[in-house]
Design a protein around this motif. Structure first.
Motif, PDB file in Angstrom:
ATOM      1  N   ALA A   1       0.834  -1.207   0.000  1.00  0.00           N
ATOM      2  CA  ALA A   1       0.000   0.000   0.000  1.00  0.00           C
ATOM      3  C   ALA A   1       0.869   1.259   0.000  1.00  0.00           C
ATOM      4  O   ALA A   1       0.606   2.207  -0.753  1.00  0.00           O
ATOM      5  N   ARG A   2       1.911   1.273   0.830  1.00  0.00           N
ATOM      6  CA  ARG A   2       2.822   2.424   0.874  1.00  0.00           C
ATOM      7  C   ARG A   2       3.447   2.683  -0.496  1.00  0.00           C
ATOM      8  O   ARG A   2       3.605   3.814  -0.921  1.00  0.00           O
ATOM      9  N   ASP A   3       3.784   1.591  -1.193  1.00  0.00           N
ATOM     10  CA  ASP A   3       4.455   1.686  -2.487  1.00  0.00           C
ATOM     11  C   ASP A   3       3.472   1.673  -3.659  1.00  0.00           C
ATOM     12  O   ASP A   3       3.891   1.508  -4.812  1.00  0.00           O
ATOM     13  N   THR A   4       2.202   1.863  -3.371  1.00  0.00           N
ATOM     14  CA  THR A   4       1.125   1.886  -4.378  1.00  0.00           C
ATOM     15  C   THR A   4       1.189   0.709  -5.352  1.00  0.00           C
ATOM     16  O   THR A   4       0.890   0.844  -6.535  1.00  0.00           O
TER      17      THR A   4
ATOM     18  N   ILE B   1       6.746   1.832 -14.731  1.00  0.00           N
ATOM     19  CA  ILE B   1       5.738   1.416 -13.762  1.00  0.00           C
ATOM     20  C   ILE B   1       5.386  -0.039 -14.060  1.00  0.00           C
ATOM     21  O   ILE B   1       4.820  -0.355 -15.100  1.00  0.00           O
ATOM     22  N   VAL B   2       5.767  -0.911 -13.117  1.00  0.00           N
ATOM     23  CA  VAL B   2       5.548  -2.352 -13.232  1.00  0.00           C
ATOM     24  C   VAL B   2       4.851  -2.795 -11.953  1.00  0.00           C
ATOM     25  O   VAL B   2       5.268  -2.394 -10.857  1.00  0.00           O
ATOM     26  N   PRO B   3       3.793  -3.601 -12.042  1.00  0.00           N
ATOM     27  CA  PRO B   3       3.115  -4.054 -10.821  1.00  0.00           C
ATOM     28  C   PRO B   3       4.051  -4.852  -9.915  1.00  0.00           C
ATOM     29  O   PRO B   3       4.847  -5.659 -10.387  1.00  0.00           O
ATOM     30  N   ALA B   4       3.945  -4.618  -8.612  1.00  0.00           N
ATOM     31  CA  ALA B   4       4.734  -5.361  -7.625  1.00  0.00           C
ATOM     32  C   ALA B   4       3.938  -6.582  -7.187  1.00  0.00           C
ATOM     33  O   ALA B   4       2.748  -6.482  -6.925  1.00  0.00           O
TER      34      ALA B   4
ATOM     35  N   ILE C   1       8.503  -5.001  -4.996  1.00  0.00           N
ATOM     36  CA  ILE C   1       9.172  -5.223  -6.277  1.00  0.00           C
ATOM     37  C   ILE C   1       8.438  -6.309  -7.058  1.00  0.00           C
ATOM     38  O   ILE C   1       7.585  -7.006  -6.521  1.00  0.00           O
ATOM     39  N   SER C   2       8.812  -6.455  -8.316  1.00  0.00           N
ATOM     40  CA  SER C   2       8.264  -7.528  -9.146  1.00  0.00           C
ATOM     41  C   SER C   2       9.103  -8.793  -8.970  1.00  0.00           C
ATOM     42  O   SER C   2      10.216  -8.745  -8.445  1.00  0.00           O
TER      43      SER C   2
END
Length: 150
Positions: free
Chosen positions: A68-71, A84-87, A112-113
């Motif tokens: 959540a902090r890292d959106t 922008i890559v989903p974690a 991270i991913s």
């Protein structure tokens, strides 16, 4: 039109929607294969303390807070490459068994991913590269916080 990305299977160049890991050709049998692989790893390699922690509500809550902090984006790729890559992974900068007291410290967690996690894991195999990577990851978190605040 949905954003597309390449299938996560090494060497596959099929496009799948963002949020989907594998194309149809590489999804079949994936869950049974993964279950067996994890079962063998648990039996022969995995540290029981780490396994218990990663299955705990304490970890699940800390992981959710970090994402959540890292959106929910890969902070390393966002800061280092502007992508922008989903974690899908939350990484301990100082590894869990290296300093168990930092297991839920938000300054020690970074979203991270899976691909970035593999790259970081390779860097952690060499002591000098590990220290440099840990410093880079800390700086990425600080820069991301600064950008959100500013």
């Amino acid at each position: 039109m949905a954003l597309m990305k390449y299938c996560n299977r090494t060497g596959c160049n099929r496009l799948v929607p963002q949020g989907v890991k594998y194309c149809a050709a590489h999804t079949v049998g994936k869950t049974a294969e993964n279950r067996q692989r994890h079962k063998e790893y648990d039996a022969h390699c995995r540290n029981q303390t780490a396994k218990d922690f990663y299955n705990s509500t304490e970890w699940k809550a800390a992981r959710a807070r970090a994402l959540a902090r890292d959106t929910n984006i890969d902070i390393y790729l966002y800061i280092m490459e502007g992508r922008i890559v989903p974690a899908d992974t939350v990484h301990h900068i100082v590894e869990l068994m290296e300093d168990y007291s930092k297991r839920c410290d938000m300054d020690n967690l970074i979203s991270i991913s899976e691909a970035t996690h593999s790259m970081i894991s390779k860097a952690y195999k060499d002591a000098a590269r590990k220290a440099a990577m840990q410093q880079t990851l800390r700086e990425c978190i600080q820069e991301y916080k600064r950008r959100l605040a500013g």
